[in-house]
Design an enzyme around this catalytic site. Structure first.
Site, PDB file in Angstrom:
ATOM      1  N   GLU B  55       0.863  -1.177   0.000  1.00  0.00           N
ATOM      2  CA  GLU B  55       0.000   0.000   0.000  1.00  0.00           C
ATOM      3  C   GLU B  55       0.897   1.223   0.000  1.00  0.00           C
ATOM      4  O   GLU B  55       1.650   1.445   0.956  1.00  0.00           O
ATOM      5  CB  GLU B  55      -0.902   0.016   1.232  1.00  0.00           C
ATOM      6  CG  GLU B  55      -1.983  -1.059   1.175  1.00  0.00           C
ATOM      7  CD  GLU B  55      -2.875  -1.049   2.406  1.00  0.00           C
ATOM      8  OE1 GLU B  55      -3.946  -1.676   2.343  1.00  0.00           O
ATOM      9  OE2 GLU B  55      -2.501  -0.445   3.434  1.00  0.00           O
ATOM     10  N   ASP B  66      -5.513   8.655  11.042  1.00  0.00           N
ATOM     11  CA  ASP B  66      -4.248   8.037  11.405  1.00  0.00           C
ATOM     12  C   ASP B  66      -3.780   8.403  12.798  1.00  0.00           C
ATOM     13  O   ASP B  66      -4.010   9.509  13.280  1.00  0.00           O
ATOM     14  CB  ASP B  66      -3.171   8.448  10.391  1.00  0.00           C
ATOM     15  CG  ASP B  66      -3.314   7.673   9.095  1.00  0.00           C
ATOM     16  OD1 ASP B  66      -3.238   6.426   9.153  1.00  0.00           O
ATOM     17  OD2 ASP B  66      -3.533   8.295   8.044  1.00  0.00           O
ATOM     18  N   TYR B 185     -10.653  -4.382   2.926  1.00  0.00           N
ATOM     19  CA  TYR B 185      -9.786  -4.053   4.058  1.00  0.00           C
ATOM     20  C   TYR B 185     -10.650  -4.046   5.320  1.00  0.00           C
ATOM     21  O   TYR B 185     -11.516  -3.200   5.490  1.00  0.00           O
ATOM     22  CB  TYR B 185      -9.162  -2.682   3.821  1.00  0.00           C
ATOM     23  CG  TYR B 185      -8.067  -2.287   4.804  1.00  0.00           C
ATOM     24  CD1 TYR B 185      -8.262  -2.339   6.181  1.00  0.00           C
ATOM     25  CD2 TYR B 185      -6.837  -1.844   4.340  1.00  0.00           C
ATOM     26  CE1 TYR B 185      -7.266  -1.974   7.059  1.00  0.00           C
ATOM     27  CE2 TYR B 185      -5.827  -1.455   5.224  1.00  0.00           C
ATOM     28  CZ  TYR B 185      -6.050  -1.526   6.572  1.00  0.00           C
ATOM     29  OH  TYR B 185      -5.062  -1.157   7.450  1.00  0.00           O
TER      30      TYR B 185
END
Lengths: 421, 278
Positions: B55, B66, B185
Site C-alpha cells: 500500500e 491516522d 480491508y
C-alpha cells in the site's frame, strides 16, 4: 467570489449537468457541495445521528424542551438593536445589530449546543467531545454538558489556547477537560482532526458536538437548523420595528454557522442582499488569510476537508494550506458547504475584512455604541462600516453581532498598543 | 485465498501453490518518508522479504484517520513537498522492477480530487493505471458517494478497495462487498491506525459477517505488528496489513539502514509460514 468550477463531477458521472443541484438527490448535498467523506468507522454513528435528529425534529416534546432552554436558559429572543449613533456617524444606511452577543456564554454558539446536547441525551450518549477555535463553542459545549450532567472533552489548538486563554479557564471551571492540540498550526483545523480521531476511537459511547456548519451530513443541515432562530427572529423584529425588510444581511463567516443562521430565513427574500465576511488576515497569499471564497492565486477552490466538499484553501497537490486571522474563530481553511452553494448560485456574496479592519471596527463599535464585539463579529461590523456610507438613509443594514469581545481583551490590548490606539 | 488483482469479480482466483495455507501480507508505507528514493528502496525490500501487496500511502496534510506514527511520517513527507504525482512515479518504478507485486494506492480523497483538476476521477484513474497501480483505497470515500469514482475505476480496470469497520451494520457490509474488488480491508477495531498489543475480538466477528456477502480475500489491518498477530489473523482471514509498525521502524532507522530493517522485520512476521514451507 470563487472561481466557477464544474463541481458536480465529483459526485455525478454526467458532468454536463453543471454546478448547482447536480447531485441533489443524495442526502446532505447543497448543489454539488456537502456530502459525507469520512472513514467507514464513523458511518454508523452518522446514520444514527441523522435518524435521531429526524425523530427529534418531529417530536413536540423535544422541541418544547429546546424552546424552553433557549428562552429561559440562553436568553432568547435576543434584541434587534438600532445602532443609531454609529449609523449617524457613518452617514448612509441605518445599521441594526442582532444581539447574539447577549446570549448566555456570550455568542450564538449556545443555540446549537443546547440542540445537540438534548439530542445526545436522547441517543443515550453521555460523553461529549467538541473542537473549539476562539473558545466560544467550547465554552457553550462545556456549559450544556454541565447543565445536562455529561462528560465533556474539548480539543483546542495550543495557539488558540494562548490567544483565547480566558475561555480555557471558563471551560475548566465548567468541568470540561481541555486537551491542547500541538499538531499542524495548532489552531481550529487541527483541533477538528484530533476530535475526529477521538470520535473514531470512542464512537460507540461518544457524541461529537461539532460547532459549525461543517463536516459530514447531517452536521451542516442540523447545525444550520439550530441557528435558524437567529434569522427567524431578526426578520420578525425587523418587520415590527421598521415595517420592512433590510437591504442586506451581513455576517462573519468562519465555518459559517452564525451567517447561515442569520441568512437562512432571508434566502427567499430576493431583494435582501446576503453578505458573508471572511477573514482577510494580513495579506492575499496562501497562508496569510482565511478567505476561501476569494478566487485567483492565493484563493480557494473546491476540495474535501474533514468530511465535506466545499471551497478549501489548498495548494496544487491538494495539501491544505495554513491560514491566518487575528480572530481564532475565522481561522479555518474551509467553509460550510451551503455557503459554497449560495456563492455559486450568486445568492450570497462573500467578501473579506483584514485584521486591521476588524481591529478598527472593534474600537469603533466600542466607542460609538458601548458594545465590544468579538473579533470574529468585528469582521462583519467592518464590512458594514465600509458599505453603509455608500448607501441611502432609506437602506437598512442588518448585522449579526455573533459574539461579545471579552474573550479578546488580551489580543486587543496587545494589537491596539502596536497600532498606537 | 491470496489477493490477486487480475481476476474477474466473483471468481475465486487460482492460488499460487507456494502461497496456499499462509496468510497474505500487505505492507503499508508512507511514500516520501524519509525521501522518495529511500521509499523506493524500502518498498523493494518489503516486496523481496515477502510482502504480497504494497500500500503506497500518499502523504496528506490532515490525516484524520491516522495515529501519531503515520501522522508524523505524513507531516515529514508533506514538508518535503511529496505529492500524489511523486507517489505515482514511485509506483511506476516499482512496477517495472517487480511486475508481480500487488500495488495499491492509499490516499485521503483531497489529493486525488485535486489531481482531477475539477473534472472528477478520470485523470487520476488514467494516471494510476499507467503507473501500474492495481487498486486504490481512499480512506474517506464511502460507498454511497462513490458512483463517479467507481465508474472511472472500472474504465481503467482498477480495483476499488473499501474499508469495512466493526461498527458497519450488515446492510453497509453488503454494499461494501458488492463494490469492492481485489480485497476488502477489514478494520480490526474502532479507532485510528497504530500498534496495539493484542487483537480484539472485533476483527474475527467482522470477518465472519463480511464473509456472508463476498468471496473476495479479506485483509485485516490496524494495530498489527507481530508474527503472533499475523498468525492469529491467518486463522480467520486471508491477509494481514502491517502499517504503523513499518513506518515506526523507518522513523527510528537512519536512511541507510531503513530498507534492510524493514525487510528483516517483514521476514520475521511469518516464521510459522516459513517453517511450513521448508
Amino acid at each position: 467570489m470563487g472561481t466557477a468550477v464544474d463541481t458536480a463531477v465529483l459526485h455525478q458521472e454526467d458532468s454536463s449537468q453543471g454546478t448547482a443541484g447536480g447531485a441533489a438527490s443524495t442526502p446532505g448535498r447543497f448543489g454539488a457541495y456537502g456530502g459525507r467523506y469520512v472513514p467507514e468507522t464513523l458511518m454508523a454513528a452518522l446514520e444514527e445521528l441523522e435518524h435521531a435528529y429526524a425523530l427529534a425534529q418531529a417530536d413536540p416534546t423535544f422541541q418544547a424542551r429546546l424552546d424552553d432552554l433557549l428562552k429561559n436558559y440562553a436568553g432568547r429572543p435576543t434584541p434587534l438593536y438600532f445602532a443609531e449613533r454609529m449609523s449617524r456617524e457613518l452617514g448612509g444606511a441605518r445599521i441594526y445589530l442582532k444581539r447574539e452577543d447577549l446570549l448566555h456564554t456570550g455568542a450564538h454558539k449556545i443555540n446549537n449546543c443546547i440542540g445537540q446536547g438534548l439530542l445526545a441525551e436522547r441517543m443515550g450518549k453521555h460523553r461529549i467531545i467538541a473542537e473549539t477555535g476562539a473558545g466560544q463553542h467550547g465554552v457553550a459545549t462545556a456549559t450544556v454538558c454541565a447543565l445536562l450532567g455529561m462528560e465533556c472533552v474539548i480539543y483546542m489548538g495550543q495557539e488558540d489556547m494562548q490567544r483565547q486563554e480566558l475561555n480555557v479557564y471558563r471551560m475548566r471551571l465548567l468541568g470540561a477537560e481541555v486537551r491542547g492540540v500541538s499538531n499542524g498550526q495548532k489552531t481550529l483545523k487541527d483541533a477538528i482532526n484530533e476530535a475526529m480521531r477521538d470520535w473514531v476511537t470512542n464512537v460507540r459511547t461518544t457524541h461529537y458536538l461539532l460547532g459549525s456548519v461543517l463536516g459530514a451530513h447531517p452536521y451542516p443541515t442540523m447545525v444550520r437548523d439550530f441557528h435558524r432562530v437567529i434569522g427567524k427572529e431578526a426578520r420578525r423584529q425587523m418587520l415590527e420595528q421598521e415595517g420592512r425588510l433590510p437591504s442586506a444581511v451581513v455576517a462573519c463567516v468562519g465555518g459559517g454557522s452564525n451567517a447561515i443562521g442569520a441568512f437562512y430565513d432571508f434566502i427567499a427574500d430576493e431583494n435582501v442582499q446576503l453578505i458573508g465576511v471572511e477573514a482577510g488576515g494580513r495579506g492575499t497569499g496562501l497562508g496569510e488569510h482565511a478567505a476561501r471564497m476569494r478566487g485567483g492565486p492565493g484563493g480557494g477552490s473546491p476540495g474535501i476537508l474533514q468530511g465535506t466538499y466545499s471551497y478549501v484553501l489548498q495548494d496544487d497537490a491538494g495539501q491544505i494550506s495554513l491560514t491566518h486571522s487575528v480572530s481564532a474563530g475565522l481561522d479555518y481553511p474551509s467553509i460550510g458547504p451551503e455557503h459554497a452553494m449560495l456563492n455559486d448560485a450568486g445568492r450570497a456574496e462573500y467578501r473579506s475584512a483584514t485584521d486591521d479592519d476588524a481591529l478598527k471596527a472593534t474600537v469603533a463599535l466600542s466607542r460609538t455604541e458601548g458594545i465590544i464585539p468579538a473579533l470574529e463579529s468585528a469582521h462583519a461590523i467592518a464590512e458594514a462600516m465600509r458599505i453603509a456610507p455608500t448607501m441611502s438613509p432609506r437602506d437598512i443594514l442588518l448585522v449579526n453581532l455573533s459574539g461579545r469581545g471579552d474573550k479578546d481583551l488580551g489580543i486587543l490590548t496587545r494589537e491596539l498598543k502596536l497600532q498606537g490606539a | 485465498m491470496p489477493i490477486q488483482f487480475n481476476q474477474s469479480p466473483g471468481s475465486s482466483g487460482g492460488a499460487g501453490e507456494s502461497r496456499t495455507g499462509r496468510p497474505g501480507l500487505v505492507a503499508y508505507l508512507t511514500i516520501g518518508d524519509p525521501d522518495l528514493d529511500a521509499s523506493y528502496d524500502i518498498a523493494l525490500a518489503a516486496i523481496d522479504a515477502g510482502a504480497d501487496v504494497l500500500e503506497l500511502g500518499v502523504p496528506f496534510s490532515d490525516p484524520l484517520a491516522d495515529g501519531p506514527v503515520i501522522q508524523r511520517a505524513s507531516e515529514r513527507a508533506v514538508a518535503r513537498g511529496v505529492s500524489l504525482t511523486d507517489v505515482l512515479a514511485i509506483a511506476a518504478r516499482l512496477r517495472a522492477a517487480r511486475p508481480d507485486c500487488g500495488l495499491v494506492l492509499f490516499s485521503y480523497l483531497n489529493p486525488v480530487v485535486r489531481f482531477g483538476q475539477g473534472a472528477g476521477f478520470e485523470r487520476f484513474c488514467a494516471a494510476a493505471a499507467a503507473a501500474g497501480i492495481d487498486g486504490v483505497l481512499l480512506t474517506d470515500m464511502i460507498v454511497e458517494e462513490a458512483d463517479a469514482y467507481l465508474a472511472a475505476m472500472a474504465r481503467h480496470s482498477l480495483a476499488p478497495i473499501f474499508l469495512a469497520a466493526p461498527t458497519s451494520p450488515d446492510a453497509r457490509l453488503e454494499k461494501i462487498a458488492r463494490v469492492s474488488r481485489g480485497f476488502v480491508y477489514v478494520i480490526s477495531r474502532v479507532g485510528i491506525t497504530g500498534a496495539q498489543a493484542a487483537l480484539e475480538g472485533d476483527a474475527e466477528q467482522l470477518v465472519k459477517r463480511l464473509r456472508r456477502y463476498t468471496d473476495l480475500p479479506l485483509a485485516v489491518g490496524f494495530g498489527i505488528s507481530s508474527a503472533e498477530q499475523v498468525e492469529q489473523v491467518g486463522r480467520f482471514a486471508d491477509a494481514a496489513v502491517v502499517g504503523s509498525a513499518l513506518v515506526a521502524i523507518i522513523e527510528a532507522s537512519s536512511r541507510e539502514i531503513a530498507a534492510e530493517a524493514v525487510g528483516r522485520f517483514i521476514g520475521g512476521l511469518r516464521p510459522v509460514a516459513a517453517l511450513a514451507r521448508s
